[in-house]
Each structure stands twice: as structure tokens, then as C-alpha cells.
Design a protein around this motif. Structure first.
Motif, PDB file in Angstrom:
ATOM      1  N   LEU A  67       0.858  -1.180   0.000  1.00  0.00           N
ATOM      2  CA  LEU A  67       0.000   0.000   0.000  1.00  0.00           C
ATOM      3  C   LEU A  67       0.894   1.230   0.000  1.00  0.00           C
ATOM      4  CD1 LEU A  67      -2.561   1.746   0.453  1.00  0.00           C
ATOM      5  CD2 LEU A  67      -2.328   1.253   2.912  1.00  0.00           C
ATOM      6  N   MET A  68       0.668   2.120  -0.978  1.00  0.00           N
ATOM      7  CA  MET A  68       1.427   3.364  -1.049  1.00  0.00           C
ATOM      8  C   MET A  68       0.513   4.538  -0.716  1.00  0.00           C
ATOM      9  SD  MET A  68       3.429   5.140  -4.260  1.00  0.00           S
ATOM     10  CE  MET A  68       4.631   3.807  -4.359  1.00  0.00           C
ATOM     11  N   LEU A  69       0.939   5.347   0.261  1.00  0.00           N
ATOM     12  CA  LEU A  69       0.267   6.595   0.595  1.00  0.00           C
ATOM     13  C   LEU A  69       1.117   7.725   0.032  1.00  0.00           C
ATOM     14  CD1 LEU A  69      -0.505   5.872   4.371  1.00  0.00           C
ATOM     15  CD2 LEU A  69      -2.008   5.465   2.411  1.00  0.00           C
ATOM     16  N   CYS A  70       0.575   8.446  -0.942  1.00  0.00           N
ATOM     17  CA  CYS A  70       1.395   9.495  -1.542  1.00  0.00           C
ATOM     18  C   CYS A  70       0.687  10.840  -1.459  1.00  0.00           C
ATOM     19  CB  CYS A  70       1.751   9.144  -2.986  1.00  0.00           C
ATOM     20  SG  CYS A  70       0.340   8.979  -4.087  1.00  0.00           S
ATOM     21  N   GLY A  71       1.478  11.881  -1.582  1.00  0.00           N
ATOM     22  CA  GLY A  71       0.963  13.236  -1.501  1.00  0.00           C
ATOM     23  C   GLY A  71       2.063  14.169  -1.033  1.00  0.00           C
ATOM     24  N   PRO A  72       1.820  15.473  -1.090  1.00  0.00           N
ATOM     25  CA  PRO A  72       2.837  16.432  -0.650  1.00  0.00           C
ATOM     26  C   PRO A  72       3.015  16.410   0.869  1.00  0.00           C
ATOM     27  CG  PRO A  72       0.798  17.558  -1.210  1.00  0.00           C
ATOM     28  CD  PRO A  72       0.608  16.125  -1.595  1.00  0.00           C
ATOM     29  N   SER A  73       3.996  17.132   1.347  1.00  0.00           N
ATOM     30  CA  SER A  73       4.255  17.199   2.786  1.00  0.00           C
ATOM     31  C   SER A  73       3.105  17.883   3.500  1.00  0.00           C
ATOM     32  CB  SER A  73       5.552  17.964   3.054  1.00  0.00           C
ATOM     33  OG  SER A  73       6.658  17.283   2.513  1.00  0.00           O
ATOM     34  N   GLY A  74       2.769  17.362   4.692  1.00  0.00           N
ATOM     35  CA  GLY A  74       1.806  18.028   5.545  1.00  0.00           C
ATOM     36  C   GLY A  74       0.348  17.744   5.282  1.00  0.00           C
ATOM     37  N   VAL A  75       0.035  16.740   4.430  1.00  0.00           N
ATOM     38  CA  VAL A  75      -1.380  16.455   4.126  1.00  0.00           C
ATOM     39  C   VAL A  75      -1.923  15.292   4.947  1.00  0.00           C
ATOM     40  CG1 VAL A  75      -1.303  17.415   1.803  1.00  0.00           C
ATOM     41  CG2 VAL A  75      -0.737  14.995   2.153  1.00  0.00           C
ATOM     42  N   GLY A  76      -1.092  14.701   5.817  1.00  0.00           N
ATOM     43  CA  GLY A  76      -1.596  13.679   6.731  1.00  0.00           C
ATOM     44  C   GLY A  76      -1.255  12.252   6.390  1.00  0.00           C
ATOM     45  N   LYS A  77      -0.192  12.039   5.610  1.00  0.00           N
ATOM     46  CA  LYS A  77       0.204  10.653   5.284  1.00  0.00           C
ATOM     47  C   LYS A  77       0.610   9.911   6.552  1.00  0.00           C
ATOM     48  CE  LYS A  77       3.448  11.740   2.315  1.00  0.00           C
ATOM     49  NZ  LYS A  77       3.370  13.211   2.337  1.00  0.00           N
ATOM     50  N   THR A  78       1.438  10.543   7.386  1.00  0.00           N
ATOM     51  CA  THR A  78       1.881   9.902   8.624  1.00  0.00           C
ATOM     52  C   THR A  78       0.720   9.725   9.596  1.00  0.00           C
ATOM     53  OG1 THR A  78       4.096  10.843   8.363  1.00  0.00           O
ATOM     54  CG2 THR A  78       3.497  10.070  10.556  1.00  0.00           C
ATOM     55  N   THR A  79      -0.181  10.696   9.642  1.00  0.00           N
ATOM     56  CA  THR A  79      -1.362  10.588  10.503  1.00  0.00           C
ATOM     57  C   THR A  79      -2.203   9.377  10.113  1.00  0.00           C
ATOM     58  OG1 THR A  79      -1.438  12.976  10.887  1.00  0.00           O
ATOM     59  CG2 THR A  79      -3.484  11.756  11.223  1.00  0.00           C
ATOM     60  N   LEU A  80      -2.412   9.194   8.804  1.00  0.00           N
ATOM     61  CA  LEU A  80      -3.200   8.051   8.337  1.00  0.00           C
ATOM     62  C   LEU A  80      -2.460   6.744   8.591  1.00  0.00           C
ATOM     63  CD1 LEU A  80      -5.810   7.222   6.943  1.00  0.00           C
ATOM     64  CD2 LEU A  80      -4.643   7.482   4.738  1.00  0.00           C
ATOM     65  N   ALA A  81      -1.137   6.734   8.332  1.00  0.00           N
ATOM     66  CA  ALA A  81      -0.339   5.524   8.557  1.00  0.00           C
ATOM     67  C   ALA A  81      -0.353   5.128  10.031  1.00  0.00           C
ATOM     68  CB  ALA A  81       1.093   5.747   8.083  1.00  0.00           C
ATOM     69  N   ASP A 138      -8.313  15.308  12.400  1.00  0.00           N
ATOM     70  CA  ASP A 138      -8.416  15.918  13.721  1.00  0.00           C
ATOM     71  C   ASP A 138      -7.003  15.947  14.301  1.00  0.00           C
ATOM     72  OD1 ASP A 138      -8.698  16.503  16.431  1.00  0.00           O
ATOM     73  OD2 ASP A 138     -10.611  15.436  16.605  1.00  0.00           O
ATOM     74  N   HIS A 139      -6.344  17.092  14.186  1.00  0.00           N
ATOM     75  CA  HIS A 139      -4.933  17.178  14.574  1.00  0.00           C
ATOM     76  C   HIS A 139      -4.730  17.062  16.083  1.00  0.00           C
ATOM     77  CE1 HIS A 139      -3.668  17.933  10.534  1.00  0.00           C
ATOM     78  NE2 HIS A 139      -4.403  19.022  10.421  1.00  0.00           N
ATOM     79  N   THR A 140      -5.789  17.247  16.846  1.00  0.00           N
ATOM     80  CA  THR A 140      -5.673  17.089  18.295  1.00  0.00           C
ATOM     81  C   THR A 140      -5.710  15.622  18.688  1.00  0.00           C
ATOM     82  OG1 THR A 140      -6.746  19.233  18.653  1.00  0.00           O
ATOM     83  CG2 THR A 140      -6.681  17.698  20.513  1.00  0.00           C
ATOM     84  N   ALA A 141      -6.662  14.887  18.110  1.00  0.00           N
ATOM     85  CA  ALA A 141      -6.817  13.468  18.452  1.00  0.00           C
ATOM     86  C   ALA A 141      -5.957  12.557  17.590  1.00  0.00           C
ATOM     87  CB  ALA A 141      -8.292  13.068  18.311  1.00  0.00           C
ATOM     88  N   ALA A 180      -0.311  21.987   2.925  1.00  0.00           N
ATOM     89  CA  ALA A 180       0.250  21.529   4.194  1.00  0.00           C
ATOM     90  C   ALA A 180      -0.524  22.106   5.369  1.00  0.00           C
ATOM     91  CB  ALA A 180       1.725  21.929   4.291  1.00  0.00           C
ATOM     92  N   GLY A 181      -0.940  21.210   6.272  1.00  0.00           N
ATOM     93  CA  GLY A 181      -1.654  21.634   7.459  1.00  0.00           C
ATOM     94  C   GLY A 181      -3.153  21.755   7.303  1.00  0.00           C
ATOM     95  N   ASP A 182      -3.671  21.578   6.068  1.00  0.00           N
ATOM     96  CA  ASP A 182      -5.123  21.656   5.865  1.00  0.00           C
ATOM     97  C   ASP A 182      -5.832  20.578   6.682  1.00  0.00           C
ATOM     98  OD1 ASP A 182      -4.963  23.741   4.159  1.00  0.00           O
ATOM     99  OD2 ASP A 182      -5.464  22.638   2.328  1.00  0.00           O
ATOM    100  N   PRO A 183      -6.904  20.929   7.395  1.00  0.00           N
ATOM    101  CA  PRO A 183      -7.647  19.901   8.127  1.00  0.00           C
ATOM    102  C   PRO A 183      -8.491  19.031   7.212  1.00  0.00           C
ATOM    103  CG  PRO A 183      -8.687  22.046   8.412  1.00  0.00           C
ATOM    104  CD  PRO A 183      -7.414  22.290   7.661  1.00  0.00           C
ATOM    105  N   VAL A 184      -8.849  19.547   6.028  1.00  0.00           N
ATOM    106  CA  VAL A 184      -9.646  18.796   5.060  1.00  0.00           C
ATOM    107  C   VAL A 184      -8.836  18.653   3.775  1.00  0.00           C
ATOM    108  CG1 VAL A 184     -11.786  18.682   3.744  1.00  0.00           C
ATOM    109  CG2 VAL A 184     -11.793  19.668   6.047  1.00  0.00           C
ATOM    110  N   VAL A 185      -8.602  17.411   3.348  1.00  0.00           N
ATOM    111  CA  VAL A 185      -7.856  17.145   2.119  1.00  0.00           C
ATOM    112  C   VAL A 185      -8.627  16.123   1.291  1.00  0.00           C
ATOM    113  CG1 VAL A 185      -5.620  17.646   3.187  1.00  0.00           C
ATOM    114  CG2 VAL A 185      -6.482  15.300   3.180  1.00  0.00           C
TER     115      VAL A 185
END
Length: 410
Positions: free
Chosen positions: A123-137, A326-329, A301-306
């Protein structure tokens, strides 16, 4: 012979002595030395000592070369033995390989035909920096550890071994992203079942493909997250590097490891558009060719909705839709998933075609043939669940029209 030695000049003596001493034994040299005049014996002995030193050095070099040759042979024998042992598990009967395979791939993440991550496929998660790849992973990691059950509404299967997270790119940032999702109550599970590798791997995966598998074996991992590709294989735009990395990925998969990778797109697609195709993924074609599923997260980068697009699918295409971080949770949820049934209902007696559905699904004024076909498949799937009704055209070449079941034209 004695007379010839007596008549030699110093230069000639050195040349003749060196040639003679190199080709003779110590006993023969001592015999000749007895006939050398006393005033030249010191020079002769110095030459003899130099020759013996060179012979010794040469012998040592030859010994070193022989040892290296034997070590190379031993390494070749070791690798051949490993390959032979592996072939017993890699090579399987053709009947079982073809006829016993499941029609729907087992999902690590997904259910039924809605598979975001298939077992035995990367599974590849791709996208620019800061869009939540690590958060999803991180949320998928939580599911593999048995601490969570679903991500984006789709179940994640718990793994049996450890999870190895290769935090090669900004490990401190990965730590902060995961800290939002885990708590002190999870420490025991995290200590026992999660291993985090900080920084680049010991070897370039493209140059030494077995490294990824060896790292997973060393840590008892059946799941690995590579964060990110640019840090484990240098020069991904080249096909040789892309093929080398794919070999590393496939070796790990065949050994029983489930693989997630984080990667990035080119900055912009054709004519400055959003890069939302497989061709827009940075690097050699072998990078995406060897992946089973490719998901694109796109936004600033940093958008809460992507946006979430399933560029390559093991089975059904999931989405496209918007997701909210949800950057807090540290969690992600589906923000705005297009309701096709609602759209068809809103169309009333006019119904909806695959073209108009594709315009809405892909936010495209002129959908491609592939997008129209994907929309048609989604509409047909809703017909199979009896939510929609399909009316084929009476005129050849016209498009089929879809209505909400029980609300179509009489």
C-alpha cells in the motif's frame, strides 16, 4: 662468473644482482655472495635484503588475495544455500497457485470488494508534505497492533507479529504525530509490538534489496511502514533504482511481511493541474507498478480537510471523497462522501447517466472515458443492492439512465 661480478659498475651490479637474486634461492645467493669482493658485499647484501622484503610483501599480498577469493566463494555459497532453501517455499504447485486463489483478495484494510490494502500487496500513501500521510499511517499501525478496529470506516486486520516503523524522514515529527493517537495506557503494547527505526536504513534498499527483509526478520515484524521512499533508495527517478526498490519490496512481501510506503507526487500535473494520476507519482514507473494499492492525499500543508483518491485499486475503487484530520486526536474521518443515491433522487424523473455521475464524482467538466466507466460501475453496484434501477436506452448508442428504485418513469 666471478670475473663478471668483479668487473660490474655499481649501477650494473644493482641491476644484475636484483635480477639474479629475484630468480634464485637463498642457498644459491649465499654461494654467489662468497665470490663478491669485500668492498661490494655490503651493497650486494642490501640488494639481497630488498629483494627478500619484496618477495615477502608479494607473498603476503598473494595470501591476502587468496583469502579474499575464498571469502567471496564462501559468501557466494552462503547466498546460494539461502536461495536454494527459499526456493522450496517460493515455488508452489501451479494448480494450487491458480485454482485455489480467492476471487476477492484478503484485505488487511477493507472489507469484501472494498479493499484499500490487500494482503501480500504493498500500500502506497502518496501526496505532498503536511497532508496527513503519517497521521493516516499511524492509525493503520494502531489497527495492526490491535488497539483500533477501523480507519475511515473500513476494518484493519490485527497483525500477528511486530510492526516495524522506519522513521527515516524527520523521526521527531513522526513521534509527535503518533503521540496524538496513543496514550500511556498503550505503553505495554507499544513496547512489545512496535519497533521504530530512527533515521536512514543501514543500506540503500535499491542497491541491497535483501536489507528490508533482513530488518523485518531481525525485529520479528510482519508489518513494515517505510517513511519515506526517498530516504531508503536514492535516485528514484531512475528505472534501475525503481526496479531495485521494487525487488526489495517484493522480497519482503514474499517473506510474509505486509508493506506500507509513504511517497510524494510531482508538484503539479500536466498544464498545472492537480497531480491526480499514477503518472504523477514521482519517480520510475516500477515504483507504482509494484504496488497493489496507491492512495493520494492532496491539499495544502496543514489543511484539516484534504482530498482522498484511490489511484490504484486491488478491487473496487474507494472514493473519491474529502477527509478531515483531527490534529488534536490524531484521527481521520470521511468529511464529504458523495451520495450517488441522493444525487439520482434529486434528478427526479430525468434520472442520471454515467456521464453526469462522473462529472459529480470527479469534479470534472469533461470526464475521461475511464472516469465515466468508474461512475457506471458505481451506479451498477447500487442497482445490484436494489437502491437504483437501470433503464437501458431504446436507441442504439444512447446512454443508460439510472433512477431511484421505485421512482423511475412508468
Amino acid at each position: 662468473m666471478t670475473a663478471s661480478v668483479y668487473s660490474l659498475t655499481k649501477a650494473a651490479l644493482e641491476g644484475a644482482a636484483f635480477t639474479f637474486l629475484t630468480a634464485t634461492s637463498v642457498e644459491e645467493q649465499n654461494t654467489v655472495l662468497a665470490f663478491v669482493p669485500d668492498h661490494q658485499k655490503a651493497e650486494w647484501q642490501a640488494i639481497a635484503d630488498d629483494v627478500e622484503f619484496r618477495k615477502t610483501t608479494s607473498r603476503e599480498a598473494a595470501i591476502r588475495r587468496e583469502l579474499e577469493r575464498r571469502q567471496d566463494l564462501a559468501e557466494a555459497d552462503r547466498r546460494w544455500a539461502e536461495a536454494t532453501a527459499q526456493s522450496a517455499s517460493f515455488a508452489v504447485p501451479g494448480g494450487g497457485f491458480i485454482l485455489d486463489a480467492a476471487a476477492t483478495p484478503p484485505a488487511v484494510w477493507g472489507v469484501g470488494g472494498d479493499v484499500l490494502w490487500a494482503e501480500g500487496e504493498a500500500l502506497m500513501l502518496c501526496g505532498p508534505s503536511g497532508v496527513g500521510k503519517t497521521t493516516l499511517a499511524a492509525q493503520i499501525v494502531r489497527g495492526r497492533l490491535g488497539l483500533g478496529s477501523t480507519v475511515l470506516g473500513y476494518p484493519v486486520q490485527q497483525g500477528g507479529g511486530r510492526v516495524l516503523y522506519l522513521a527515516c524522514d524527520r523521526p521527531a515529527q513522526a513521534s509527535r504525530a503518533m503521540q496524538r493517537l496513543f496514550s500511556e495506557n498503550d505503553r505495554t503494547v507499544l513496547d512489545e509490538r512496535l519497533r521504530v527505526w530512527k533515521g536512514p536504513p543501514p543500506h540503500d534498499f535499491a542497491k541491497r534489496p535483501e536489507t528490508l527483509t533482513e530488518m523485518c526478520r531481525a525485529h520479528g515484524a510482519d508489518t513494515v511502514i517505510v517513511d519515506s521512499l526517498k530516504d531508503v533508495a536514492l535516485g528514484l527517478s531512475g528505472d534501475e533504482v525503481g526496479a531495485g526498490y521494487n525487488r526489495a519490496r517484493q522480497m519482503a512481501i514474499v517473506s510474509g511481511v505486509q508493506v506500507i510506503e509513504q511517497h510524494h507526487q510531482v508538484k503539479r500535473g500536466a498544464n498545472g493541474t492537480t497531480p491526480n494520476t499514477l503518472a504523477d507519482v514521482y519517480g520510475s514507473t516500477w515504483i507504482t507498478s509494484g504496488a497493489g494499492s496507491v492512495i493520494l492525499l492532496w491539499g495544502d500543508a496543514g489543511d484539516p480537510v484534504v482530498s482522498f483518491r484511490h489511484l490504484k485499486q486491488p478491487m473496487n475503487e474507494i472514493g473519491p471523497f474529502q477527509v478531515t484530520h483531527d490534529h488534536t486526536a490524531g484521527t481521520t474521518s470521511v468529511h464529504d462522501q458523495l451520495d450517488l443515491v441522493g444525487l439520482v433522487r434529486a434528478a427526479g424523473g430525468y434520472g442520471m447517466t454515467a456521464l453526469t455521475a462522473a462529472e459529480a464524482l470527479f469534479e470534472a467538466k469533461k470526464p475521461t472515458s475511464a472516469q465515466k466507466e468508474k461512475a457506471r460501475r458505481k451506479l451498477d453496484a447500487l442497482c445490484r443492492t436494489h437502491e437504483l434501477l437501470r433503464r437501458d436506452p431504446e436507441v442504439k448508442g444512447a446512454a443508460a439512465t439510472y433512477y431511484v428504485n421505485g421512482h423511475g418513469p412508468s
